[in-house]
Design a protein around this motif. Structure first.
Motif, PDB file in Angstrom:
ATOM      1  N   VAL A 195      14.855   2.601   0.917  1.00  0.00           N
ATOM      2  CA  VAL A 195      13.545   2.163   0.433  1.00  0.00           C
ATOM      3  C   VAL A 195      13.647   0.710  -0.012  1.00  0.00           C
ATOM      4  O   VAL A 195      14.581   0.331  -0.734  1.00  0.00           O
ATOM      5  CB  VAL A 195      13.073   3.039  -0.747  1.00  0.00           C
ATOM      6  CG1 VAL A 195      11.743   2.520  -1.296  1.00  0.00           C
ATOM      7  CG2 VAL A 195      12.941   4.497  -0.318  1.00  0.00           C
ATOM      8  N   LEU A 196      12.690  -0.109   0.418  1.00  0.00           N
ATOM      9  CA  LEU A 196      12.598  -1.498  -0.041  1.00  0.00           C
ATOM     10  C   LEU A 196      11.859  -1.516  -1.379  1.00  0.00           C
ATOM     11  O   LEU A 196      10.654  -1.292  -1.427  1.00  0.00           O
ATOM     12  CB  LEU A 196      11.850  -2.352   0.974  1.00  0.00           C
ATOM     13  CG  LEU A 196      12.624  -2.858   2.194  1.00  0.00           C
ATOM     14  CD1 LEU A 196      11.727  -3.777   3.025  1.00  0.00           C
ATOM     15  CD2 LEU A 196      13.892  -3.579   1.797  1.00  0.00           C
ATOM     16  N   ASP A 197      12.569  -1.805  -2.453  1.00  0.00           N
ATOM     17  CA  ASP A 197      11.950  -1.820  -3.780  1.00  0.00           C
ATOM     18  C   ASP A 197      11.224  -3.126  -4.066  1.00  0.00           C
ATOM     19  O   ASP A 197      10.241  -3.144  -4.821  1.00  0.00           O
ATOM     20  CB  ASP A 197      13.018  -1.584  -4.852  1.00  0.00           C
ATOM     21  CG  ASP A 197      13.596  -0.183  -4.778  1.00  0.00           C
ATOM     22  OD1 ASP A 197      12.826   0.764  -4.521  1.00  0.00           O
ATOM     23  OD2 ASP A 197      14.820  -0.032  -4.975  1.00  0.00           O
ATOM     24  N   GLN A 223       0.822  -1.216   0.000  1.00  0.00           N
ATOM     25  CA  GLN A 223       0.000   0.000   0.000  1.00  0.00           C
ATOM     26  C   GLN A 223       0.856   1.266   0.000  1.00  0.00           C
ATOM     27  O   GLN A 223       0.633   2.210   0.757  1.00  0.00           O
ATOM     28  CB  GLN A 223      -0.956  -0.017   1.205  1.00  0.00           C
ATOM     29  CG  GLN A 223      -1.852  -1.253   1.231  1.00  0.00           C
ATOM     30  CD  GLN A 223      -2.791  -1.285   2.408  1.00  0.00           C
ATOM     31  OE1 GLN A 223      -3.842  -0.657   2.378  1.00  0.00           O
ATOM     32  NE2 GLN A 223      -2.426  -2.020   3.456  1.00  0.00           N
ATOM     33  N   THR A 224       1.862   1.252  -0.865  1.00  0.00           N
ATOM     34  CA  THR A 224       2.850   2.336  -0.876  1.00  0.00           C
ATOM     35  C   THR A 224       2.207   3.694  -1.133  1.00  0.00           C
ATOM     36  O   THR A 224       2.588   4.690  -0.507  1.00  0.00           O
ATOM     37  CB  THR A 224       3.920   2.044  -1.940  1.00  0.00           C
ATOM     38  OG1 THR A 224       4.541   0.782  -1.639  1.00  0.00           O
ATOM     39  CG2 THR A 224       4.978   3.133  -1.956  1.00  0.00           C
ATOM     40  N   ALA A 225       1.243   3.761  -2.036  1.00  0.00           N
ATOM     41  CA  ALA A 225       0.618   5.050  -2.352  1.00  0.00           C
ATOM     42  C   ALA A 225      -0.031   5.657  -1.104  1.00  0.00           C
ATOM     43  O   ALA A 225       0.058   6.871  -0.874  1.00  0.00           O
ATOM     44  CB  ALA A 225      -0.403   4.883  -3.470  1.00  0.00           C
ATOM     45  N   ILE A 246      21.510  -3.520  14.245  1.00  0.00           N
ATOM     46  CA  ILE A 246      20.057  -3.501  14.433  1.00  0.00           C
ATOM     47  C   ILE A 246      19.379  -3.028  13.152  1.00  0.00           C
ATOM     48  O   ILE A 246      19.737  -1.984  12.595  1.00  0.00           O
ATOM     49  CB  ILE A 246      19.658  -2.595  15.603  1.00  0.00           C
ATOM     50  CG1 ILE A 246      20.312  -3.090  16.904  1.00  0.00           C
ATOM     51  CG2 ILE A 246      18.143  -2.532  15.752  1.00  0.00           C
ATOM     52  CD1 ILE A 246      20.015  -2.225  18.117  1.00  0.00           C
ATOM     53  N   LEU A 247      18.396  -3.786  12.708  1.00  0.00           N
ATOM     54  CA  LEU A 247      17.595  -3.440  11.539  1.00  0.00           C
ATOM     55  C   LEU A 247      16.178  -3.117  11.987  1.00  0.00           C
ATOM     56  O   LEU A 247      15.537  -3.913  12.669  1.00  0.00           O
ATOM     57  CB  LEU A 247      17.569  -4.607  10.553  1.00  0.00           C
ATOM     58  CG  LEU A 247      16.586  -4.473   9.380  1.00  0.00           C
ATOM     59  CD1 LEU A 247      17.056  -3.410   8.405  1.00  0.00           C
ATOM     60  CD2 LEU A 247      16.408  -5.817   8.665  1.00  0.00           C
ATOM     61  N   ASP A 248      15.676  -1.965  11.596  1.00  0.00           N
ATOM     62  CA  ASP A 248      14.285  -1.581  11.834  1.00  0.00           C
ATOM     63  C   ASP A 248      13.524  -1.767  10.527  1.00  0.00           C
ATOM     64  O   ASP A 248      13.629  -0.955   9.610  1.00  0.00           O
ATOM     65  CB  ASP A 248      14.222  -0.127  12.312  1.00  0.00           C
ATOM     66  CG  ASP A 248      12.814   0.300  12.724  1.00  0.00           C
ATOM     67  OD1 ASP A 248      11.866  -0.493  12.541  1.00  0.00           O
ATOM     68  OD2 ASP A 248      12.674   1.429  13.230  1.00  0.00           O
ATOM     69  N   TYR A 249      12.760  -2.876  10.435  1.00  0.00           N
ATOM     70  CA  TYR A 249      11.983  -3.184   9.234  1.00  0.00           C
ATOM     71  C   TYR A 249      10.643  -2.458   9.350  1.00  0.00           C
ATOM     72  O   TYR A 249       9.897  -2.676  10.299  1.00  0.00           O
ATOM     73  CB  TYR A 249      11.759  -4.690   9.113  1.00  0.00           C
ATOM     74  CG  TYR A 249      11.133  -5.120   7.808  1.00  0.00           C
ATOM     75  CD1 TYR A 249      11.837  -5.875   6.894  1.00  0.00           C
ATOM     76  CD2 TYR A 249       9.823  -4.763   7.485  1.00  0.00           C
ATOM     77  CE1 TYR A 249      11.266  -6.279   5.690  1.00  0.00           C
ATOM     78  CE2 TYR A 249       9.247  -5.134   6.289  1.00  0.00           C
ATOM     79  CZ  TYR A 249       9.965  -5.892   5.398  1.00  0.00           C
ATOM     80  OH  TYR A 249       9.384  -6.262   4.206  1.00  0.00           O
ATOM     81  N   GLY A 250      10.334  -1.626   8.342  1.00  0.00           N
ATOM     82  CA  GLY A 250       9.140  -0.791   8.428  1.00  0.00           C
ATOM     83  C   GLY A 250       9.389   0.373   9.358  1.00  0.00           C
ATOM     84  O   GLY A 250       8.574   0.682  10.228  1.00  0.00           O
ATOM     85  N   CYS A 251      10.512   1.043   9.143  1.00  0.00           N
ATOM     86  CA  CYS A 251      10.997   2.058  10.088  1.00  0.00           C
ATOM     87  C   CYS A 251      10.176   3.332  10.085  1.00  0.00           C
ATOM     88  O   CYS A 251      10.310   4.158  10.998  1.00  0.00           O
ATOM     89  CB  CYS A 251      12.455   2.389   9.791  1.00  0.00           C
ATOM     90  SG  CYS A 251      12.715   3.132   8.152  1.00  0.00           S
ATOM     91  N   GLY A 256      17.505   1.420   8.836  1.00  0.00           N
ATOM     92  CA  GLY A 256      16.064   1.378   8.696  1.00  0.00           C
ATOM     93  C   GLY A 256      15.633   1.199   7.254  1.00  0.00           C
ATOM     94  O   GLY A 256      16.216   1.790   6.338  1.00  0.00           O
ATOM     95  N   VAL A 257      14.601   0.377   7.038  1.00  0.00           N
ATOM     96  CA  VAL A 257      14.047   0.166   5.698  1.00  0.00           C
ATOM     97  C   VAL A 257      12.536   0.317   5.750  1.00  0.00           C
ATOM     98  O   VAL A 257      11.899   0.021   6.760  1.00  0.00           O
ATOM     99  CB  VAL A 257      14.414  -1.221   5.125  1.00  0.00           C
ATOM    100  CG1 VAL A 257      15.914  -1.356   4.948  1.00  0.00           C
ATOM    101  CG2 VAL A 257      13.880  -2.344   6.010  1.00  0.00           C
ATOM    102  N   ASP A 258      11.975   0.770   4.642  1.00  0.00           N
ATOM    103  CA  ASP A 258      10.527   0.932   4.541  1.00  0.00           C
ATOM    104  C   ASP A 258      10.145   0.869   3.072  1.00  0.00           C
ATOM    105  O   ASP A 258      10.947   1.223   2.195  1.00  0.00           O
ATOM    106  CB  ASP A 258      10.090   2.267   5.151  1.00  0.00           C
ATOM    107  CG  ASP A 258       8.622   2.270   5.559  1.00  0.00           C
ATOM    108  OD1 ASP A 258       8.331   2.143   6.760  1.00  0.00           O
ATOM    109  OD2 ASP A 258       7.762   2.388   4.661  1.00  0.00           O
ATOM    110  N   THR A 259       8.907   0.438   2.804  1.00  0.00           N
ATOM    111  CA  THR A 259       8.428   0.377   1.424  1.00  0.00           C
ATOM    112  C   THR A 259       8.009   1.737   0.885  1.00  0.00           C
ATOM    113  O   THR A 259       7.825   1.891  -0.320  1.00  0.00           O
ATOM    114  CB  THR A 259       7.236  -0.587   1.311  1.00  0.00           C
ATOM    115  OG1 THR A 259       6.162  -0.113   2.128  1.00  0.00           O
ATOM    116  CG2 THR A 259       7.624  -2.001   1.736  1.00  0.00           C
ATOM    117  N   SER A 260       7.857   2.719   1.750  1.00  0.00           N
ATOM    118  CA  SER A 260       7.334   4.029   1.354  1.00  0.00           C
ATOM    119  C   SER A 260       8.456   5.046   1.154  1.00  0.00           C
ATOM    120  O   SER A 260       9.111   5.449   2.123  1.00  0.00           O
ATOM    121  CB  SER A 260       6.367   4.557   2.421  1.00  0.00           C
ATOM    122  OG  SER A 260       6.105   5.934   2.240  1.00  0.00           O
TER     123      SER A 260
END
Length: 230
Positions: A84-86, A7-9, A38-43, A62-66
């Motif tokens: 950004v997670l592509d 739901q990136t949009a 430490i990795l924050d997935y959906g940061c 930190g990574v996030d899809t948005s």
């Protein structure tokens, strides 16, 4: 539900306005060296990473899809690493390279069972033997408003009970307790604590935090992936 996995949009549209509240329970960090990876997935915008930095941790990613959330995070925390997670849930990390993965209010944004399983499988891949997963998420709510939302969405679209659409258009999910036991069956439970949080739209909700670990030894892995980039 494949179009609802990320739901990136939606997240780009609200990136500057949403505020997240899941608390960091610092006693669960005891015994973790301050040099831990430490990795924050959906940061999101980096709120939890900032809290971790205040506890003395320095190797944070930190990574996030948005892209919108990552842009806000970089502006608020210019010295931190965000990406950004592509192709989520695939992480730009080698196997067994992370000491702790933080997963705060992420599964609530992934309504599908199999999409959640793939995400947890990827988290398991990148954690070191003896690594830890710190999960914080929302449980099924018992109030009439939420029960009506669960029923309405289930009758219209199917899917797991507990999925619902927010007033501003996100499709989210609340979970029964036993779902997390099933989802984390490849992990060892370390501790669990109930929480009450304000949701991103300002409603009080019951949640749970889970600290889980990987085995201290693991079979050899063969997949090599590039490391995080700043």
């Amino acid at each position: 539900m494949s179009d609802l996995h990320h739901q990136t949009a939606y997240w780009d549209a609200v990136a500057e306005t949403k505020h997240f509240t899941h608390p960091l329970h610092t006693p669960w960090l005891d015994g973790l060296g301050r040099d831990a990876v430490i990795l924050d997935y959906g940061c999101g915008y980096g709120r939890t990473m900032d809290a971790l930095e205040q506890q003395g941790f320095g190797d944070l990613f930190g990574v996030d899809t948005s892209p919108g959330m990552i842009s806000r995070a970089r502006r608020l925390h210019p010295a931190m690493r965000f990406e950004v997670l592509d192709t989520p849930p695939t992480l730009p990390c080698p196997d067994a390279s992370i000491d702790l993965v933080v997963l705060f209010a992420v599964l609530t944004c992934v309504p599908d069972d199999q999409a959640q399983r793939r995400l947890i499988g990827e988290v398991r891949r990148v954690l070191k033997p003896g690594g830890r997963l710190y999960l914080s998420d929302l449980l099924l709510q018992s109030d009439r408003r939420n029960r009506d939302r669960y029923t309405e969405y289930s009758e219209r679209h199917g899917g797991p009970y507990g999925v619902f659409r927010t007033d501003d258009g996100a499709v989210c999910r609340h979970h029964p307790d036993d779902w997390f036991t099933d989802l984390l069956s490849d992990f060892t439970s370390i501790d669990t604590r109930p929480i009450t949080v304000a949701t991103m739209n300002g409603h009080e909700a019951a949640g749970v935090q889970i600290l889980a670990g990987t085995p201290t030894s693991a079979p050899p892995r063969t997949v090599e992936r590039p490391g995080p980039t700043s």
